[in-house]
Scaffold this active site. Structure first.
Site, PDB file in Angstrom:
ATOM      1  N   GLY A   1       0.813  -1.213   0.000  1.00 17.02           N
ATOM      2  CA  GLY A   1       0.000   0.000   0.000  1.00 17.02           C
ATOM      3  C   GLY A   1       0.849   1.267   0.000  1.00 17.02           C
ATOM      4  O   GLY A   1       0.365   2.341  -0.344  1.00 17.02           O
ATOM      5  N   HIS A   2       2.092   1.151   0.438  1.00 16.55           N
ATOM      6  CA  HIS A   2       2.987   2.310   0.437  1.00 16.55           C
ATOM      7  C   HIS A   2       3.870   2.316  -0.810  1.00 16.55           C
ATOM      8  O   HIS A   2       4.246   3.374  -1.308  1.00 16.55           O
ATOM      9  CB  HIS A   2       3.869   2.298   1.693  1.00 16.55           C
ATOM     10  CG  HIS A   2       3.109   2.656   2.938  1.00 16.55           C
ATOM     11  ND1 HIS A   2       3.351   3.791   3.663  1.00 16.55           N
ATOM     12  CD2 HIS A   2       2.070   2.039   3.564  1.00 16.55           C
ATOM     13  CE1 HIS A   2       2.507   3.858   4.689  1.00 16.55           C
ATOM     14  NE2 HIS A   2       1.727   2.788   4.649  1.00 16.55           N
TER      15      HIS A   2
ATOM     16  N   ASP B   1       9.315   7.405   2.280  1.00 17.56           N
ATOM     17  CA  ASP B   1       8.086   7.152   3.044  1.00 17.56           C
ATOM     18  C   ASP B   1       8.211   7.671   4.475  1.00 17.56           C
ATOM     19  O   ASP B   1       9.291   7.692   5.054  1.00 17.56           O
ATOM     20  CB  ASP B   1       7.811   5.643   3.069  1.00 17.56           C
ATOM     21  CG  ASP B   1       6.401   5.345   3.525  1.00 17.56           C
ATOM     22  OD1 ASP B   1       5.537   5.169   2.650  1.00 17.56           O
ATOM     23  OD2 ASP B   1       6.153   5.325   4.758  1.00 17.56           O
TER      24      ASP B   1
ATOM     25  N   GLN C   1      -5.821  -5.214  -8.902  1.00 19.69           N
ATOM     26  CA  GLN C   1      -7.042  -4.579  -8.365  1.00 19.69           C
ATOM     27  C   GLN C   1      -7.560  -3.471  -9.281  1.00 19.69           C
ATOM     28  O   GLN C   1      -8.757  -3.305  -9.472  1.00 19.69           O
ATOM     29  CB  GLN C   1      -6.749  -4.023  -6.962  1.00 19.69           C
ATOM     30  CG  GLN C   1      -7.881  -3.202  -6.393  1.00 19.69           C
ATOM     31  CD  GLN C   1      -7.805  -3.056  -4.895  1.00 19.69           C
ATOM     32  OE1 GLN C   1      -7.711  -4.036  -4.153  1.00 19.69           O
ATOM     33  NE2 GLN C   1      -7.847  -1.826  -4.416  1.00 19.69           N
TER      34      GLN C   1
ATOM     35  N   HIS D   1     -11.774  -2.116   2.891  1.00 18.99           N
ATOM     36  CA  HIS D   1     -11.348  -1.696   4.236  1.00 18.99           C
ATOM     37  C   HIS D   1     -11.008  -0.207   4.252  1.00 18.99           C
ATOM     38  O   HIS D   1     -10.715   0.348   5.300  1.00 18.99           O
ATOM     39  CB  HIS D   1     -10.147  -2.538   4.656  1.00 18.99           C
ATOM     40  CG  HIS D   1      -8.883  -2.199   3.909  1.00 18.99           C
ATOM     41  ND1 HIS D   1      -8.847  -2.021   2.543  1.00 18.99           N
ATOM     42  CD2 HIS D   1      -7.606  -1.970   4.338  1.00 18.99           C
ATOM     43  CE1 HIS D   1      -7.612  -1.734   2.169  1.00 18.99           C
ATOM     44  NE2 HIS D   1      -6.852  -1.692   3.230  1.00 18.99           N
TER      45      HIS D   1
ATOM     46  N   ASN E   1      -5.329   3.953  -0.792  1.00 14.31           N
ATOM     47  CA  ASN E   1      -5.176   3.589  -2.210  1.00 14.31           C
ATOM     48  C   ASN E   1      -6.466   3.003  -2.754  1.00 14.31           C
ATOM     49  O   ASN E   1      -6.891   3.323  -3.857  1.00 14.31           O
ATOM     50  CB  ASN E   1      -4.054   2.563  -2.403  1.00 14.31           C
ATOM     51  CG  ASN E   1      -2.723   3.115  -1.988  1.00 14.31           C
ATOM     52  OD1 ASN E   1      -2.203   4.039  -2.613  1.00 14.31           O
ATOM     53  ND2 ASN E   1      -2.164   2.583  -0.914  1.00 14.31           N
ATOM     54  N   SER E   2      -7.088   2.132  -1.962  1.00 12.79           N
ATOM     55  CA  SER E   2      -8.332   1.516  -2.428  1.00 12.79           C
ATOM     56  C   SER E   2      -9.415   2.575  -2.591  1.00 12.79           C
ATOM     57  O   SER E   2     -10.191   2.535  -3.552  1.00 12.79           O
ATOM     58  CB  SER E   2      -8.792   0.428  -1.454  1.00 12.79           C
ATOM     59  OG  SER E   2      -7.905  -0.662  -1.528  1.00 12.79           O
TER      60      SER E   2
ATOM     61  N   GLU F   1      -8.565   4.415  -5.752  1.00 13.38           N
ATOM     62  CA  GLU F   1      -8.726   3.559  -6.936  1.00 13.38           C
ATOM     63  C   GLU F   1     -10.208   3.393  -7.259  1.00 13.38           C
ATOM     64  O   GLU F   1     -10.623   3.521  -8.412  1.00 13.38           O
ATOM     65  CB  GLU F   1      -8.034   2.197  -6.713  1.00 13.38           C
ATOM     66  CG  GLU F   1      -6.524   2.334  -6.764  1.00 13.38           C
ATOM     67  CD  GLU F   1      -5.758   1.151  -6.181  1.00 13.38           C
ATOM     68  OE1 GLU F   1      -6.355   0.100  -5.925  1.00 13.38           O
ATOM     69  OE2 GLU F   1      -4.537   1.298  -5.979  1.00 13.38           O
TER      70      GLU F   1
ATOM     71  N   GLU G   1      -5.681   4.412   9.685  1.00 13.28           N
ATOM     72  CA  GLU G   1      -6.557   5.594   9.558  1.00 13.28           C
ATOM     73  C   GLU G   1      -7.795   5.269   8.725  1.00 13.28           C
ATOM     74  O   GLU G   1      -8.528   6.154   8.283  1.00 13.28           O
ATOM     75  CB  GLU G   1      -5.753   6.768   8.970  1.00 13.28           C
ATOM     76  CG  GLU G   1      -5.717   6.941   7.478  1.00 13.28           C
ATOM     77  CD  GLU G   1      -5.118   5.790   6.674  1.00 13.28           C
ATOM     78  OE1 GLU G   1      -4.829   4.705   7.199  1.00 13.28           O
ATOM     79  OE2 GLU G   1      -4.964   5.991   5.448  1.00 13.28           O
ATOM     80  N   GLN G   2      -8.068   3.970   8.511  1.00 18.51           N
ATOM     81  CA  GLN G   2      -9.155   3.570   7.613  1.00 18.51           C
ATOM     82  C   GLN G   2     -10.536   4.015   8.105  1.00 18.51           C
ATOM     83  O   GLN G   2     -11.423   4.284   7.303  1.00 18.51           O
ATOM     84  CB  GLN G   2      -9.130   2.049   7.424  1.00 18.51           C
ATOM     85  CG  GLN G   2      -7.893   1.594   6.684  1.00 18.51           C
ATOM     86  CD  GLN G   2      -7.430   0.208   7.105  1.00 18.51           C
ATOM     87  OE1 GLN G   2      -8.193  -0.567   7.667  1.00 18.51           O
ATOM     88  NE2 GLN G   2      -6.174  -0.108   6.851  1.00 18.51           N
TER      89      GLN G   2
HETATM   90  O1  LIG Z   1      -4.503  -8.475  -4.469  1.00 18.28           O
HETATM   91  C1  LIG Z   1      -4.250  -7.282  -4.370  1.00 18.28           C
HETATM   92  C2  LIG Z   1      -4.340  -6.581  -3.133  1.00 18.28           C
HETATM   93  C3  LIG Z   1      -4.029  -5.245  -3.107  1.00 18.28           C
HETATM   94  N1  LIG Z   1      -3.631  -4.600  -4.253  1.00 18.28           N
HETATM   95  C4  LIG Z   1      -3.233  -3.191  -4.218  1.00 18.28           C
HETATM   96  O2  LIG Z   1      -2.568  -2.926  -2.993  1.00 18.28           O
HETATM   97  C5  LIG Z   1      -2.846  -1.617  -2.561  1.00 18.28           C
HETATM   98  C6  LIG Z   1      -3.393  -1.684  -1.162  1.00 18.28           C
HETATM   99  O3  LIG Z   1      -3.397  -0.399  -0.611  1.00 18.28           O
HETATM  100  P1  LIG Z   1      -4.520   0.133   0.378  1.00 18.28           P
HETATM  101  O4  LIG Z   1      -5.835  -0.033  -0.218  1.00 18.28           O
HETATM  102  O5  LIG Z   1      -4.173   1.527   0.753  1.00 18.28           O
HETATM  103  O6  LIG Z   1      -4.486  -0.845   1.590  1.00 18.28           O
HETATM  104  P2  LIG Z   1      -3.295  -1.310   2.606  1.00 18.28           P
HETATM  105  O7  LIG Z   1      -2.409  -2.227   1.908  1.00 18.28           O
HETATM  106  O8  LIG Z   1      -3.983  -1.813   3.809  1.00 18.28           O
HETATM  107  O9  LIG Z   1      -2.591   0.100   2.939  1.00 18.28           O
HETATM  108  C7  LIG Z   1      -1.853   0.623   4.033  1.00 18.28           C
HETATM  109  O10 LIG Z   1      -1.361   1.864   3.512  1.00 18.28           O
HETATM  110  C8  LIG Z   1      -2.353   2.826   3.136  1.00 18.28           C
HETATM  111  C9  LIG Z   1      -1.614   4.029   2.577  1.00 18.28           C
HETATM  112  O11 LIG Z   1      -0.822   4.638   3.559  1.00 18.28           O
HETATM  113  C10 LIG Z   1      -3.226   3.197   4.330  1.00 18.28           C
HETATM  114  O12 LIG Z   1      -4.247   4.095   3.917  1.00 18.28           O
HETATM  115  C11 LIG Z   1      -3.837   1.928   4.914  1.00 18.28           C
HETATM  116  O13 LIG Z   1      -4.596   2.249   6.073  1.00 18.28           O
HETATM  117  C12 LIG Z   1      -2.730   0.935   5.264  1.00 18.28           C
HETATM  118  O14 LIG Z   1      -3.277  -0.276   5.779  1.00 18.28           O
HETATM  119  C13 LIG Z   1      -3.843  -1.026  -3.544  1.00 18.28           C
HETATM  120  O15 LIG Z   1      -3.147  -0.225  -4.463  1.00 18.28           O
HETATM  121  C14 LIG Z   1      -4.412  -2.248  -4.262  1.00 18.28           C
HETATM  122  O16 LIG Z   1      -4.775  -1.974  -5.592  1.00 18.28           O
HETATM  123  C15 LIG Z   1      -3.572  -5.273  -5.448  1.00 18.28           C
HETATM  124  O17 LIG Z   1      -3.248  -4.687  -6.493  1.00 18.28           O
HETATM  125  N2  LIG Z   1      -3.874  -6.596  -5.460  1.00 18.28           N
END
Ligand SMILES: O=c1ccn([C@@H]2O[C@H](COP(=O)(O)OP(=O)(O)O[C@H]3O[C@H](CO)[C@@H](O)[C@H](O)[C@H]3O)[C@@H](O)[C@H]2O)c(=O)[nH]1
Length: 499
Positions: free
Chosen positions: A27-28, A132, A361, A376, A380-381, A384, A400-401
């Site tokens: 996610g970072h 980061d 995703q 959740h 990023n989600s 996206e 911070e979700q």
């Molecule tokens: O099978 C998968 C699973 C995830 N992703 C990608 O992984 C990223 C996940 O990021 P995010 O949705 O932000 O979730 P986390 O991985 O939980 O992110 C951490 O980092 C974020 C950014 O700092 C914070 O907002 C969250 O609370 C923290 O848990 C996204 O780009 C998704 O598209 C994929 O591409 N494929």
């Protein structure tokens, strides 16, 4: 050829060079890879710093960009971490997060060796390091070499402002009742104590090991040159002044970073492997079939990021709730232990797909069959989903979700919340199948869902405009490079403290 002036004299030289150091969590890392591509497409050279086990993932995302290179430094071996564990999503338990962060501090010397090497070469002096927030010590290394450090946190503007602001108005959140609304100035929706990250509860516990880490992060922010944020003016411009006030430096909103990536069409024209992989992914084919069968916007995508941990009983409730809702779904299952209830797979096989692998995703969210996203609310989600005009069903699970979820549902009105009950100690209780079922139905077929969808589509249009030529984020990115290049030109090459 570009002419850059270095140390007051005009010379023909290389393009600006930016060093990017992502934290080892998907996610970072992912948004910084998008930023690398956006910078590279503007003629900037980019060096990404990472560790051996993280390199293949980064290479798989960036291999088509010749001006992006990778500098690999060894991850330290520490007793508390399992061997080869170089990424947060490989931690067997969230309790190992603090040892993981402490291990990354041992990357400082190899990182400084890389900076020294780059500074020793006339043509590659970096105009900045973008690192980061979880690597706060990089600010000291940057100071040694006189290179501006820019922070990236991965979070949005308003959630950060709320986090930083709340203790001024509510000194002790943990003593509040769950039912007491928290109203903050300039936040147009009420919050609840459970929306806040865990470290607010730890504040009463001076010995909590995360507290010194948070304090180092905030101190390093104040000593940094600037902040890049994965957001855009039209979404969060109103909160930037308050944000800059807290971070005591300037913020550059350059997102949504994912949209800077080459468009699908460009990729098709270049014959890139990415497109082939997308087209032949079994789940994209499955979505194509669903489009033919049930039409656009009927499938709900269910995924909880790269770090959430979920109990087997919660997984069971999700499975049965999705079955009861009767809506086509595609669900990314991130559990090593959960097995579906007997007969479940057979019962849902016509309309549901559960995937245990890492998926693309973004490719899923941009598919026209998708009409909602149970998430959740990692930032990023959120971005996206909104960028693709998909409304969110918000089910926060940590960090911070909770703030992102309220913001999306009640502030932006582009989603709905899954309501989660708490026990007497305010711990989240398992969300029951009927709650999941009703929430999915409302998002996909209800009036509230319809309104959220329209709002998400409107925000999606604004997001795309922000990154187009002349859009707010496009201009900010140009301005950022220009500012840093000018700074280097005026101040000359960085001092070499070691040589
Ligand atoms: O099978 C998968 C699973 C995830 N992703 C990608 O992984 C990223 C996940 O990021 P995010 O949705 O932000 O979730 P986390 O991985 O939980 O992110 C951490 O980092 C974020 C950014 O700092 C914070 O907002 C969250 O609370 C923290 O848990 C996204 O780009 C998704 O598209 C994929 O591409 N494929």
């Amino acid at each position: 050829m570009q002419i850059w002036s270095i140390m007051g004299s005009t010379s023909t030289s290389s393009p600006p060079h930016v060093v990017i150091f992502p934290f080892m969590a998907q996610g970072h890392t992912l948004p910084l890879l998008d930023l690398s591509k956006a910078l590279a497409s503007r003629g900037t050279r980019v060096t990404i710093i990472t560790t051996p086990a993280n390199a293949p993932f980064i290479l798989s995302k960036n291999s088509t960009h010749p001006t992006i290179s990778l500098s690999i430094i060894p991850f330290p071996e520490v007793e508390e971490l399992p061997e080869g564990c170089e990424n947060v999503n490989r931690l067997p338990s969230p309790d190992l997060f603090v040892p993981f962060i402490n291990a990354t501090k041992l990357l400082q010397q190899p990182f400084e060796d890389v900076l020294k090497e780059l500074c020793d070469s006339d043509s590659t002096i970096p105009i900045c390091v973008i690192s980061d927030m979880f690597l706060p010590w990089t600010v000291d290394s940057c100071c040694l070499f006189d290179i501006p450090r820019i922070v990236f946190s991965g979070m949005g503007v308003l959630p950060t402002v709320i986090e930083r602001n709340v203790s001024l108005h509510v000194p002790c959140i943990s003593s509040l009742l769950h039912s007491e609304p928290i109203n903050l100035p300039s936040v147009p929706f009420p919050l609840n104590k459970t929306d806040f990250p865990d470290h607010f509860a730890w504040r009463g516990d001076e010995k909590h090991p995360m507290l010194p880490i948070i304090s180092e992060i905030e101190q390093a922010e104040h000593n940094s040159w600037g902040y890049v944020v994965n957001s855009f003016e039209e979404l969060e411009g109103d909160h930037v002044a308050a944000f800059e006030n807290h971070i005591e430096t300037k913020a550059w909103l350059v997102g949504p970073l994912l949209l800077h990536d080459q468009s699908k069409q460009d990729l098709m024209n270049s014959g890139s492997k990415d497109v082939d992989q997308k087209q032949f992914s079994p789940y994209i084919k499955w979505l194509d079939q669903k489009m033919e069968g049930v039409g656009p916007g009927n499938v709900i995508y269910v995924a909880f990021g790269s770090q959430s941990y979920m109990t087997d009983s919660q997984m069971e409730e999700i499975a049965l709730g999705l079955e009861m809702a009767g809506q086509p779904f595609i669900w990314v299952v991130r559990s090593r232990t959960w097995v579906p209830p007997v007969g479940w797979e057979d019962r849902v096989k016509e309309r549901g797909l559960a995937i245990r692998d890492w998926v693309d995703q973004r490719g899923i969210l941009e598919h026209p069959a998708i009409g909602g996203f149970l998430t959740h609310c990692g930032w990023n989600s959120v971005l996206e989903g909104l960028s693709m005009g998909v409304p969110l069903l918000a089910w926060p699970m940590g960090a911070e979700q909770g703030l992102n979820a309220r913001y999306t549902a009640m502030g932006l009105k582009a989603g709905l919340m899954v309501l989660q009950e708490r026990d007497a100690k305010d711990d989240p209780m398992t969300v029951q199948r009927n709650v999941i079922c009703d929430s999915v139905k409302e998002l996909m077929r209800g009036d509230q869902g319809k309104k959220a969808r329209e709002r998400a589509q409107e925000l999606g249009r604004k997001a795309r405009q922000a990154v187009e030529k002349g859009g707010s984020s496009d201009k900010k990115l140009d301005e950022l490079i220009e500012c840093l290049t000018l700074k280097t030109r005026i101040q000359g090459r960085p001092a070499d403290p070691k040589g």
